[in-house]
Design a protein around this motif. Structure first.
Motif, PDB file in Angstrom:
ATOM      1  N   SER A 140       0.822  -1.132   0.117  1.00  0.00           N
ATOM      2  CA  SER A 140      -0.076  -0.069   0.070  1.00  0.00           C
ATOM      3  C   SER A 140       0.764   1.129   0.107  1.00  0.00           C
ATOM      4  O   SER A 140       1.742   1.380   0.951  1.00  0.00           O
ATOM      5  N   VAL A 200       1.420   5.580  -0.134  1.00  0.00           N
ATOM      6  CA  VAL A 200       0.765   6.838  -0.329  1.00  0.00           C
ATOM      7  C   VAL A 200       1.422   7.643  -1.394  1.00  0.00           C
ATOM      8  O   VAL A 200       2.578   7.967  -1.049  1.00  0.00           O
ATOM      9  N   THR A 201       0.904   8.208  -2.277  1.00  0.00           N
ATOM     10  CA  THR A 201       1.599   8.914  -3.472  1.00  0.00           C
ATOM     11  C   THR A 201       2.232   9.923  -2.999  1.00  0.00           C
ATOM     12  O   THR A 201       3.241  10.227  -3.399  1.00  0.00           O
ATOM     13  N   SER A 243      -5.949   1.557  -0.214  1.00  0.00           N
ATOM     14  CA  SER A 243      -5.017   1.761   1.102  1.00  0.00           C
ATOM     15  C   SER A 243      -5.397   0.116   1.928  1.00  0.00           C
ATOM     16  O   SER A 243      -6.095  -0.426   1.568  1.00  0.00           O
ATOM     17  N   PHE A 302      -7.742  14.189   2.884  1.00  0.00           N
ATOM     18  CA  PHE A 302      -7.274  13.762   1.626  1.00  0.00           C
ATOM     19  C   PHE A 302      -7.436  14.562   0.323  1.00  0.00           C
ATOM     20  O   PHE A 302      -8.394  15.392   0.438  1.00  0.00           O
ATOM     21  N   ASP A 314      -2.905   5.338  -3.597  1.00  0.00           N
ATOM     22  CA  ASP A 314      -3.999   5.875  -3.241  1.00  0.00           C
ATOM     23  C   ASP A 314      -4.375   7.243  -4.140  1.00  0.00           C
ATOM     24  O   ASP A 314      -5.491   7.481  -3.979  1.00  0.00           O
TER      25      ASP A 314
END
Length: 551
Positions: free
Chosen positions: A45, A47-48, A90, A137, A271
């Motif tokens: 997973s 998180v960009t 995620s 977000f 994500d």
């Protein structure tokens, strides 16, 4: 919640007799993975925005999902309760769904782009008892929004915040080390997890009814599709699946999550979209399969070309949502050295038609594939009579992956006594069974694979004091396939421009992706003698303008 899944029983005997419904749930497949390769990496997973990543083995994912199940039970959630989830792709979403299924809780994924306007309807209609949101977000405070809606959602008991640091955080409520994961919880799970014909997913789709429709799916309706899909594409346990399409859509949820679990294959989740990161992941993690709409294929091809990454592991890029331009297929296959495959499907059915990897490349340019096993297609004229090869008509489908019905709206199920579902699409079929989607009989715009609820947006614009008449239609766009244009006739003495329209819709908390991106002011709109707006004339006008610009 009482689920009126009326489309299951009439076909259960046939589906089971013909072996089209596997009879296995997500938990059955997940437990296969635990037995076969407990210490293999199941999930990565990412998180960009930060590059943060988390790798989880099947065993670690199982332990997290049990902890989630214990947390949900402590909050009072159980079988057939609905949990709404607004998380991006995620590990939390994956652990949450597995935990939900261990208790028989029905999962309702909702897009991170949705705001109060969409969410208030969905959560109230679905009687969601818990709502899981990210704290922030893309700079938006989801926790504040969720809390502000609580007075209007009488069934909502809990807001759970991923990334939060308070007592309502995901960690505090669902990952608390003090939660007891013992024999009692496992006994509750054995009792309540349900079988493959129970509703396990509630997912809303925009359409032509003026409100979102709650599509109900079971494990059988989804996995009957995934078994045939993976077989058509020759996917297996050795594949690595990259998913950046949102898991609040069936593309991300079914093909980026449920399918890898079925295959015991590794899944990599982003994500949010970043073409350069995706290109590096394909190279570094040896990704072999991904699925997304045309804009993602365009971006990835450019990223590989510009960044000189090695895409050689990528065997298949499946492209759905809109027709794939021939030059893009040629360029993508040359630069990515992967097979570009077209497909067509709906939230209600999953992927229905898919081109085979063995097919010539032009099949993905000229068609949207042929039916997967267990699905039937029929093209009809306006009187309901079947049409022959090459003739355009209304597309009907029936078979194993057809949904269980629309929640609380069985009158909209659009499925006849023989099980044929009216897709709302116009298509033609060739003599070999390949279809081409030619348009839509229903009033929907598809912008980059995101359905824009035209009727709903028009209804909101009619509330503007300056609007006398409005019609929203699609206009062509090379990147996204379609965009939305609003044609407005102002009231006498009134005026409205694009910024004013955008500000008005923003004030109504409509998702920004649903805003028309173009505004045309007219003295009148073309209409029939009875006063019905002739949208086809407006669409033709915009298409002619587009074609003229390309010359």
């Amino acid at each position: 919640m009482k689920f009126d899944a009326v489309l299951i029983e009439p076909r259960r005997a046939r589906m089971e007799a013909e072996g089209l419904w596997p009879g296995k749930t997500l938990l059955d497949y997940f437990e296969d993975c635990l037995r076969e390769k407990p210490q293999a990496v199941a999930l990565t997973s990412i998180v960009t925005a930060t590059g943060d990543r988390r790798d989880l083995t099947w065993t670690e994912l199982d332990a997290l999902s049990w902890r989630v199940a214990a947390g949900l039970r402590r909050l009072g959630l159980g079988r057939d309760d609905v949990l709404a989830c607004q998380l991006s792709n995620s590990w939390e979403l994956v652990a949450l769904y597995i935990g939900c299924r261990k208790l028989g809780v029905v999962f309702n994924p909702v897009m991170p782009i949705f705001r109060e306007h969409e969410l208030l309807f969905m959560l109230k209609h679905g009687e969601a008892k818990a709502f899981v949101v990210p704290k922030l977000f893309r700079g938006f405070d989801h926790e504040t929004m969720a809390e502000s809606m609580r007075p209007d959602l009488p069934d909502l008991r809990h807001v759970i915040v991923a990334g939060g640091d308070g007592p309502n955080s995901f960690d505090a409520l669902l990952l608390d080390p003090a939660l007891e994961v013992g024999a009692d919880l496992r006994a509750v799970s054995a009792r309540d997890r349900g079988d493959a014909n129970d509703v396990c997913q509630l997912i809303y789709t925009s359409g032509t009814t003026g409100e979102p429709k709650g599509v109900m799916h079971t494990a059988n309706t989804m996995y009957s599709n995934l078994v045939a899909y993976a077989d058509r594409l020759h996917l297996g346990a050795d594949d690595t699946v990259l998913m950046f399409s949102p898991m609040a859509h069936q593309t991300g949820f079914m093909y980026g999550f449920l399918m890898p679990v079925m295959l015991c294959a590794r899944m990599i989740l982003m994500d949010s979209w970043d073409k350069d990161l995706a290109a590096r992941l394909i190279q570094d993690e040896r990704v072999s399969f991904t699925m997304a709409s045309t804009p993602f294929l365009m971006d990835l091809t450019s990223a590989v070309e510009e960044g000189a990454t090695d895409p050689s592991s990528l065997r298949i890029f499946l492209c759905a949502g809109t027709a794939i331009p021939g030059p893009l297929v040629e360029r993508a296959q040359r630069i990515l050295d992967a097979k570009v495959i077209s497909a067509w499907g709906m939230t209600e059915n999953g992927a229905v038609t898919v081109v085979a990897p063995e097919d010539p490349d032009e099949r993905s340019v000229q068609t949207d594939g042929f039916a997967l096993p267990g699905m039937e297609l029929q093209i009809r004229d306006p009187d309901g009579m079947p049409l022959g090869p090459g003739q355009e008509g209304e597309l009907f489908v029936r078979g194993c992956s057809n949904f269980a019905g629309y929640l609380k709206r069985p009158q909209w199920n659009a499925t006849d006594a023989e099980g044929w579902f009216d897709t709302g699409d116009i298509a033609r079929m060739d003599e070999q069974g390949y279809i081409r989607i030619c348009g839509r009989s229903k009033d929907v715009i598809i912008r980059g694979a995101e359905n824009i609820p035209v009727v709903e947006v028009e209804a909101l614009l009619y509330k503007h004091p300056a609007v006398q008449q409005v019609a929203i239609v699609a206009y062509p766009d090379e990147r996204l396939g379609e965009r939305a244009c609003a044609f407005i006739v102002p009231k006498p003495g009134q005026s409205i421009d694009l910024p004013a329209m955008v500000n008005f819709l923003s004030g109504l908390h409509l998702a920004k992706q649903y805003f028309p991106e173009r505004l045309e002011i007219r003295d009148r709109l073309p209409s029939t003698a009875s006063g019905k707006i002739q949208k086809f004339a407006l669409r033709n006008e915009l298409r002619a303008e587009y074609e003229a610009m390309k010359k």
